[in-house]
Design a protein around this motif. Structure first.
Motif, short mmCIF file in Angstrom:
data_model
loop_
_atom_site.label_atom_id
_atom_site.label_comp_id
_atom_site.label_asym_id
_atom_site.label_seq_id
_atom_site.Cartn_x
_atom_site.Cartn_y
_atom_site.Cartn_z
N SER A 112 4.95 59.87 54.65
CA SER A 112 3.79 58.96 55.20
C SER A 112 2.56 59.31 54.48
O SER A 112 1.81 58.44 54.11
CB SER A 112 3.57 58.72 56.67
OG SER A 112 3.16 60.16 57.04
N LEU A 123 -3.99 52.94 62.84
CA LEU A 123 -2.56 52.94 62.88
C LEU A 123 -2.21 52.47 64.21
O LEU A 123 -2.64 52.65 65.18
CB LEU A 123 -2.03 54.44 62.66
CG LEU A 123 -2.28 54.97 61.14
CD1 LEU A 123 -1.62 56.15 60.88
CD2 LEU A 123 -1.89 53.94 59.93
N ASP A 186 3.50 54.08 63.81
CA ASP A 186 3.14 54.87 62.78
C ASP A 186 2.84 56.49 63.17
O ASP A 186 3.01 57.39 62.13
CB ASP A 186 1.84 54.45 62.06
CG ASP A 186 2.05 53.22 61.54
OD1 ASP A 186 3.01 52.70 60.74
OD2 ASP A 186 1.28 52.26 61.88
#
Length: 346
Positions: A112, A123, A186
């Motif tokens: 990521s 996020l 995330d």
């Protein structure tokens, strides 16, 4: 800080035939003392059986690990349920605190590119929701994410909190890590031995290591600091039993200092994790950190946690940490242990 006036002897109230203890599946002096048989030995001559709530049938154990409604119970466990029970009016007293570093991290998907707290801004962060009386898992996630964001001067309001339903018995962190794997969120907060193993299974990477932050206030959470509590009724009726129980825990913490390999073995049994999970979750020297105290620093850190939990709606009412705290049992336990050791030396 109020003081409980002890009696050198038990009151006229008949001694209980059973004392109960409960602890979380984490490093505790209670777990060590139970493994070594020292709690049972301490009270055997009194005709008092010492039993683990974890080994009791459901109709006996009920939800006492969380509510602490069982008057003969000693609890060494997370502060979220302990504070929640007190906020609901349960007459417990805080008689000790530990601070044991358990690995606390924020995980992200592999590749990521998220490697700093500041990158968490905006996020989708996983916040589990469990259908239990006090959702300490949710409280842990919120506190951990709050701590991670604070390292970059950010707040929870500067990220998107995503509810992740978690089924009972689904495995620690499993729902959140599945949501991470599937792209629903995330980032995920995890801690402890099983979290280390779960992260490896899901192929997640560490974005934020809370353990490396110099300010331990960023790591205040359910287990940091971890309280030992007892019911007021037992303390009122039998202060001697409470002091003796604590003396065993102090002895167990001292024993752990010189027996690190045995502590690892006990931790594997307590946590249900393998050697890799235990060594990955607990920093070197953790076996020397099981001692109880009621220092100003630890009480202040618990006050921080109380304010956070109340602000997030987990507590029914404010908990005055200083009024909840009784230092006398721990003082009496230390004195008792000193007398016993002096007698052995003589």
């Amino acid at each position: 800080m109020p003081s409980h006036a002890p009696s050198a002897q038990a009151t006229s109230e008949a001694a209980p035939d059973t004392l109960w203890f409960t602890r979380c599946p984490v490093p505790t002096a209670t777990g060590i003392a139970a493994d070594q048989g020292w709690l049972a030995k301490e009270f055997a001559a009194d005709g008092i059986t010492v039993r683990s709530l974890q080994d009791a049938p459901p109709e006996v154990a009920a939800d006492h690990h969380y509510t602490h409604a069982l008057t003969g119970l000693f609890r060494e466990g997370g502060n979220v349920p302990a504070l929640w029970a007190r906020s609901r009016g349960e007459q417990t007293r805080l008689i000790g605190l530990t601070w044991i570093e358990e690995r606390q991290v924020v995980l992200v998907r592999a590749g990521s590119g998220i490697t700093t707290p500041g990158q968490l801004r905006g996020l989708r962060l996983a916040v589990p929701r469990h259908g239990i009386g006090i959702d300490f898992w949710r409280a842990m996630a919120l506190a951990g994410l709050h701590g991670a964001l604070s390292l970059a001067g950010l707040t929870l309001d500067e990220a998107e909190l995503v509810d992740v339903p978690a089924a009972p018995g689904g495995g620690q962190w499993a729902a959140e890590l599945a949501a991470l794997r599937d792209g629903v969120v995330d980032a995920v907060y995890v801690k402890g031995a099983l979290a280390v193993e779960a992260a490896r299974r899901f192929g997640a990477e560490v974005a934020v290591e809370l353990d490396t932050a110099p300010d331990r206030r960023t790591r205040v959470n359910n287990g940091t600091p971890r309280p030992v509590t007892v019911h007021q009724r037992l303390l009122d009726d039998h202060p001697d039993l409470v002091a003796r129980f604590l003396a065993v825990l102090l002895d167990a913490a001292d024993w752990a200092v010189d027996n690190p390999a045995e502590v690892v073995r006990i931790l594997q049994a307590e946590t249900g994790a393998g050697a890799e999970g235990v060594t990955g979750a607990y920093v070197a020297g953790s076996h020397r950190a099981l001692h109880l105290d009621l220092s100003e620093e630890r009480l202040g850190l618990l006050e921080q946690q109380e304010r956070f939990l109340r602000g997030q709606g987990f507590l029914d009412a404010a908990v005055d940490i200083r009024a909840w705290t009784d230092p006398e049992p721990l003082r009496a336990a230390r004195e008792l242990l000193d007398r016993r050791r002096a007698a052995v030396r003589d």
